[in-house]
Scaffold this motif. Structure first.
Motif, PDB file in Angstrom:
ATOM      1  N   VAL A  48      18.458   4.223  -0.208  1.00  0.00           N
ATOM      2  CA  VAL A  48      17.540   3.383   0.556  1.00  0.00           C
ATOM      3  C   VAL A  48      18.377   2.418   1.393  1.00  0.00           C
ATOM      4  CG1 VAL A  48      15.654   3.594  -1.103  1.00  0.00           C
ATOM      5  CG2 VAL A  48      17.334   1.756  -1.360  1.00  0.00           C
ATOM      6  N   LEU A  49      17.716   1.592   2.185  1.00  0.00           N
ATOM      7  CA  LEU A  49      18.453   0.671   3.047  1.00  0.00           C
ATOM      8  C   LEU A  49      19.306  -0.300   2.242  1.00  0.00           C
ATOM      9  CD1 LEU A  49      15.840  -0.133   5.840  1.00  0.00           C
ATOM     10  CD2 LEU A  49      17.982   1.119   6.072  1.00  0.00           C
ATOM     11  N   GLY A  50      18.846  -0.654   1.049  1.00  0.00           N
ATOM     12  CA  GLY A  50      19.658  -1.526   0.203  1.00  0.00           C
ATOM     13  C   GLY A  50      20.991  -0.895  -0.172  1.00  0.00           C
ATOM     14  N   ASP A  51      20.996   0.413  -0.373  1.00  0.00           N
ATOM     15  CA  ASP A  51      22.255   1.106  -0.672  1.00  0.00           C
ATOM     16  C   ASP A  51      23.171   1.130   0.544  1.00  0.00           C
ATOM     17  OD1 ASP A  51      21.427   1.766  -3.323  1.00  0.00           O
ATOM     18  OD2 ASP A  51      20.168   3.352  -2.471  1.00  0.00           O
ATOM     19  N   ARG A 109       0.810  -1.225   0.000  1.00  0.00           N
ATOM     20  CA  ARG A 109       0.000   0.000   0.000  1.00  0.00           C
ATOM     21  C   ARG A 109       0.838   1.267   0.000  1.00  0.00           C
ATOM     22  NH1 ARG A 109      -2.958  -3.803   2.798  1.00  0.00           N
ATOM     23  NH2 ARG A 109      -5.192  -3.847   2.364  1.00  0.00           N
ATOM     24  N   GLY A 110       1.986   1.229   0.610  1.00  0.00           N
ATOM     25  CA  GLY A 110       2.828   2.418   0.660  1.00  0.00           C
ATOM     26  C   GLY A 110       4.141   2.111   1.341  1.00  0.00           C
ATOM     27  N   TYR A 111       5.183   2.870   0.995  1.00  0.00           N
ATOM     28  CA  TYR A 111       6.517   2.645   1.525  1.00  0.00           C
ATOM     29  C   TYR A 111       7.029   3.915   2.188  1.00  0.00           C
ATOM     30  CZ  TYR A 111       6.259  -1.372  -1.623  1.00  0.00           C
ATOM     31  OH  TYR A 111       5.864  -2.517  -2.263  1.00  0.00           O
ATOM     32  N   LEU A 112       7.948   3.732   3.142  1.00  0.00           N
ATOM     33  CA  LEU A 112       8.545   4.850   3.866  1.00  0.00           C
ATOM     34  C   LEU A 112      10.041   4.607   3.961  1.00  0.00           C
ATOM     35  CD1 LEU A 112       8.137   7.475   5.429  1.00  0.00           C
ATOM     36  CD2 LEU A 112       7.791   6.125   7.506  1.00  0.00           C
ATOM     37  N   ASN A 113      10.806   5.440   3.280  1.00  0.00           N
ATOM     38  CA  ASN A 113      12.260   5.331   3.265  1.00  0.00           C
ATOM     39  C   ASN A 113      12.830   6.095   4.452  1.00  0.00           C
ATOM     40  OD1 ASN A 113      14.955   5.092   2.643  1.00  0.00           O
ATOM     41  ND2 ASN A 113      14.891   6.563   0.953  1.00  0.00           N
ATOM     42  N   ILE A 114      13.390   5.368   5.414  1.00  0.00           N
ATOM     43  CA  ILE A 114      13.889   6.022   6.626  1.00  0.00           C
ATOM     44  C   ILE A 114      15.198   6.764   6.368  1.00  0.00           C
ATOM     45  CG2 ILE A 114      12.766   4.351   8.138  1.00  0.00           C
ATOM     46  CD1 ILE A 114      15.528   3.042   8.507  1.00  0.00           C
ATOM     47  N   LEU A 115      15.828   6.554   5.205  1.00  0.00           N
ATOM     48  CA  LEU A 115      17.051   7.288   4.860  1.00  0.00           C
ATOM     49  C   LEU A 115      16.757   8.546   4.052  1.00  0.00           C
ATOM     50  CD1 LEU A 115      19.548   4.422   3.938  1.00  0.00           C
ATOM     51  CD2 LEU A 115      19.025   5.422   6.168  1.00  0.00           C
ATOM     52  N   ASP A 116      15.494   8.812   3.806  1.00  0.00           N
ATOM     53  CA  ASP A 116      15.115  10.008   3.063  1.00  0.00           C
ATOM     54  C   ASP A 116      15.158  11.215   4.002  1.00  0.00           C
ATOM     55  OD1 ASP A 116      14.049  11.971   1.478  1.00  0.00           O
ATOM     56  OD2 ASP A 116      12.296  10.821   0.845  1.00  0.00           O
ATOM     57  N   PRO A 117      15.984  12.216   3.728  1.00  0.00           N
ATOM     58  CA  PRO A 117      16.035  13.391   4.617  1.00  0.00           C
ATOM     59  C   PRO A 117      14.809  14.284   4.515  1.00  0.00           C
ATOM     60  CG  PRO A 117      17.455  13.741   2.724  1.00  0.00           C
ATOM     61  CD  PRO A 117      16.945  12.330   2.616  1.00  0.00           C
ATOM     62  N   GLY A 125      21.056  12.626  12.269  1.00  0.00           N
ATOM     63  CA  GLY A 125      20.811  11.949  13.540  1.00  0.00           C
ATOM     64  C   GLY A 125      19.542  11.128  13.528  1.00  0.00           C
ATOM     65  N   ARG A 126      18.485  11.647  12.907  1.00  0.00           N
ATOM     66  CA  ARG A 126      17.226  10.906  12.851  1.00  0.00           C
ATOM     67  C   ARG A 126      17.366   9.648  11.984  1.00  0.00           C
ATOM     68  NH1 ARG A 126      13.048  13.640  15.102  1.00  0.00           N
ATOM     69  NH2 ARG A 126      13.415  15.855  15.515  1.00  0.00           N
ATOM     70  N   ARG A 127      18.102   9.732  10.877  1.00  0.00           N
ATOM     71  CA  ARG A 127      18.304   8.554  10.039  1.00  0.00           C
ATOM     72  C   ARG A 127      19.110   7.490  10.790  1.00  0.00           C
ATOM     73  NH1 ARG A 127      20.851  10.374   4.553  1.00  0.00           N
ATOM     74  NH2 ARG A 127      22.054  11.725   5.968  1.00  0.00           N
ATOM     75  N   HIS A 128      20.147   7.934  11.483  1.00  0.00           N
ATOM     76  CA  HIS A 128      20.953   6.995  12.263  1.00  0.00           C
ATOM     77  C   HIS A 128      20.105   6.337  13.351  1.00  0.00           C
ATOM     78  CE1 HIS A 128      24.938   6.301  14.672  1.00  0.00           C
ATOM     79  NE2 HIS A 128      24.239   5.194  14.495  1.00  0.00           N
ATOM     80  N   THR A 129      19.308   7.142  14.056  1.00  0.00           N
ATOM     81  CA  THR A 129      18.457   6.607  15.120  1.00  0.00           C
ATOM     82  C   THR A 129      17.455   5.596  14.582  1.00  0.00           C
ATOM     83  OG1 THR A 129      18.687   8.673  16.373  1.00  0.00           O
ATOM     84  CG2 THR A 129      16.839   7.240  16.940  1.00  0.00           C
ATOM     85  N   MET A 130      16.879   5.862  13.411  1.00  0.00           N
ATOM     86  CA  MET A 130      15.889   4.954  12.850  1.00  0.00           C
ATOM     87  C   MET A 130      16.514   3.637  12.409  1.00  0.00           C
ATOM     88  SD  MET A 130      12.818   5.560  13.160  1.00  0.00           S
ATOM     89  CE  MET A 130      12.482   4.071  12.246  1.00  0.00           C
ATOM     90  N   VAL A 131      17.711   3.677  11.816  1.00  0.00           N
ATOM     91  CA  VAL A 131      18.376   2.421  11.449  1.00  0.00           C
ATOM     92  C   VAL A 131      18.652   1.596  12.701  1.00  0.00           C
ATOM     93  CG1 VAL A 131      20.454   1.425  10.432  1.00  0.00           C
ATOM     94  CG2 VAL A 131      19.378   3.389   9.352  1.00  0.00           C
TER      95      VAL A 131
END
Length: 514
Positions: A228-231, A150-158, A186-192
């Motif tokens: 993205v996380l794959g990268d 239904r939808g995706y959310l890229n946590i590495l997207d600033p 910091g938010r991207r690091h925290t989410m990973v």
């Protein structure tokens, strides 16, 4: 027959003194009204005079919430107005408690609707039921749907951080631009790290945290576009010199592979359809905008998938507060007007149980909401839901959500909840009996052939600290009723089955009755 009493003409009526006595010289008139005598007594001596027979007026600053149950006076109430304009509370937050189907979400929808009229942006960071999609659609806001397929959310997207940083640099505010980019990193690091914690059931090691940080910085410098996380996984597998320097492999590539094997396996599980699915494996389907009301609709995620629910909620909160930070920095530079947001955390008990780290995340939000310019509404059923967390530390933190809230709004609650509730907020015996009476089940209406409305539906007690509570009845307008229906799947009867089976069932009922 009795004689009729004759009416006296006005000239024969006895003369009466005025409120200041007999008027005229020498008649004792008083030009000064003396102050009434004041007496003080204990609650034992003057218990019949407390509570006062006539109370003070209800506050008239904020969103019109409803009418006082006993006096009929209008009550205006919302956490942002009472904090910003009325100075009635010290924290722009509200916690709502009450049994199901009594109108908890309806109260918050009323506040969100009124605050939108004041220019405050409603922000629902994870609608699990959903309860707010229709309201945000009516406001012409943004509905972001997340779920399998239904939808995706890229946590590495600033998000909008890169664009905002460029605008800040053009305006000569390099300091604010650096802060925006640092916050996004910091938010991207925290989410990973949070996703790895949920997937592993334990946090990453310090060594892995350092490698994640260095890999994200390498992507910022060398990757074109939005990764993205794959990268991120590919960077770790390719072993650039920057990562090998922090891996401490002593120049041995095989040693590097051993060190990163666990991290690679965890990232592969997140990106390749493991327990967390593929929601975080692709580019964001519908990026969030900071100038519109927004709701993240996550109702498509199954309730039994607690790990995925927790991961998605954390990602929604990270994206939402990242957007708030960008809006604040642009306003500080004078590039955009100051915006305030009303963050809604409904079904909080489900969010807190969704995964490790959720309690700490909400705890941080409730402590910092004043500094980031947001009002917060938290909704749960009972205090028992908050105190059913696995560790004593989490239970104490969850209890603090209620204790630190600027106002607490209580609906119908069972008597077993009173000891736990009164340990967080003071309630008089009369207020406790009021809440217990509102939780009674509806009575059967023999005329209509159905249950009548529950006695506590739409009735709430607004508490601020140790002040006496304000009992209020919330009435909805026809427009609000259309956007407040949370039982849509029960509007029509089931159509499953053929007419023959329906007749057979009716025949069976007749046989039983006979």
């Amino acid at each position: 027959m009795p004689k009729k009493r004759e009416k006296k003409s006005p000239e024969f009526l006895p003369e009466r003194p005025s409120v200041r006595g007999w008027l005229g010289r020498g008649k004792g008139s008083s030009t000064y009204v003396q102050q009434a005598e004041e007496w003080r007594g204990t609650t034992v001596q003057v218990c019949g005079m407390w509570p006062f027979s006539v109370g003070t007026g209800t506050p008239m600053i904020g969103v019109p919430l409803g009418r006082h149950i006993f006096t009929g006076a209008t009550l205006c109430c919302d956490p942002i107005s009472w904090f910003q304009r009325a100075n009635l509370i010290n924290n722009p937050s509200v916690f709502v408690l009450g049994k199901p189907a009594l109108g908890k979400s309806t109260v918050i929808r009323r506040m969100a609707t009124g605050l939108a009229g004041y220019g405050v942006m409603p922000m629902v960071l994870g609608d699990l039921k959903p309860d707010y999609v229709d309201l945000i659609n009516e406001m012409e806001g943004q509905v972001i749907t997340l779920g399998h397929g239904r939808g995706y959310l890229n946590i590495l997207d600033p998000g909008e951080a890169s664009e905002a940083a460029e605008r800040l640099r053009e305006a000569g505010r390099d300091d604010l631009a650096t802060r925006v980019l640092a916050d996004a990193h910091g938010r991207r690091h925290t989410m990973v790290s949070a996703l790895l914690t949920i997937a592993r059931k334990e946090p990453p090691t310090d060594h892995e945290e350092t490698m994640i940080d260095r890999a994200l910085k390498w992507l910022d410098t060398n990757f074109e576009g939005i990764p993205v996380l794959g990268d991120l996984l590919k960077v770790i597998q390719d072993a650039p010199d920057e990562l090998r320097a922090v891996a401490l492999d002593n120049g041995d590539l095989m040693e590097y592979k051993k060190i990163t094997r666990g991290l690679e396996a965890s990232l592969l599980g997140i990106t390749g359809g493991g327990r967390l699915g593929e929601i975080f494996s692709k580019q964001t389907t519908n990026p969030m905008k900071r100038d519109r009301p927004v709701v993240y609709d996550v109702s498509a995620i199954d309730e039994s998938d607690m790990d995925l629910q927790g991961a998605v909620l954390l990602a929604c909160w990270s994206a939402g507060f990242g957007t708030v930070n960008i809006a604040n920095e642009l306003a500080a530079a004078g590039l955009e007007p100051q915006r305030h947001y009303f963050v809604i955390l409904d079904e909080l008990w489900r969010a807190l149980r969704a995964g490790r780290g959720m309690v700490d995340r909400v705890d941080a939000l409730t402590r910092l909401n004043r500094s980031v310019g947001v009002g917060i509404a938290m909704i749960s059923h009972t205090m028992s839901d908050l105190l059913a967390l696995p560790t004593e530390e989490d239970r104490m933190k969850a209890k603090g959500f209620v204790e630190r809230s600027g106002m607490v709004i209580c609906g119908g609650l069972p008597s077993a909840e009173m000891p736990q509730l009164t340990s967080a907020i003071p309630l008089s015996r009369a207020e406790q009996q009021l809440l217990i009476g509102w939780q009674d089940p509806p009575a059967w209406d023999p005329v209509a052939g159905r249950e009548s409305e529950p006695p506590g539906r739409g009735k709430f007690l607004v508490k601020v600290g140790g002040r006496p509570g304000i009992p209020v009845k919330v009435e909805l307008t026809p427009v609000e009723l259309a956007a407040s229906n949370t039982n849509k799947l029960w509007e029509q009867q089931s159509r499953v089955g053929t007419r023959v089976s329906h007749r057979a069932s009716l025949k069976a009922v007749e046989d039983v009755n006979s």
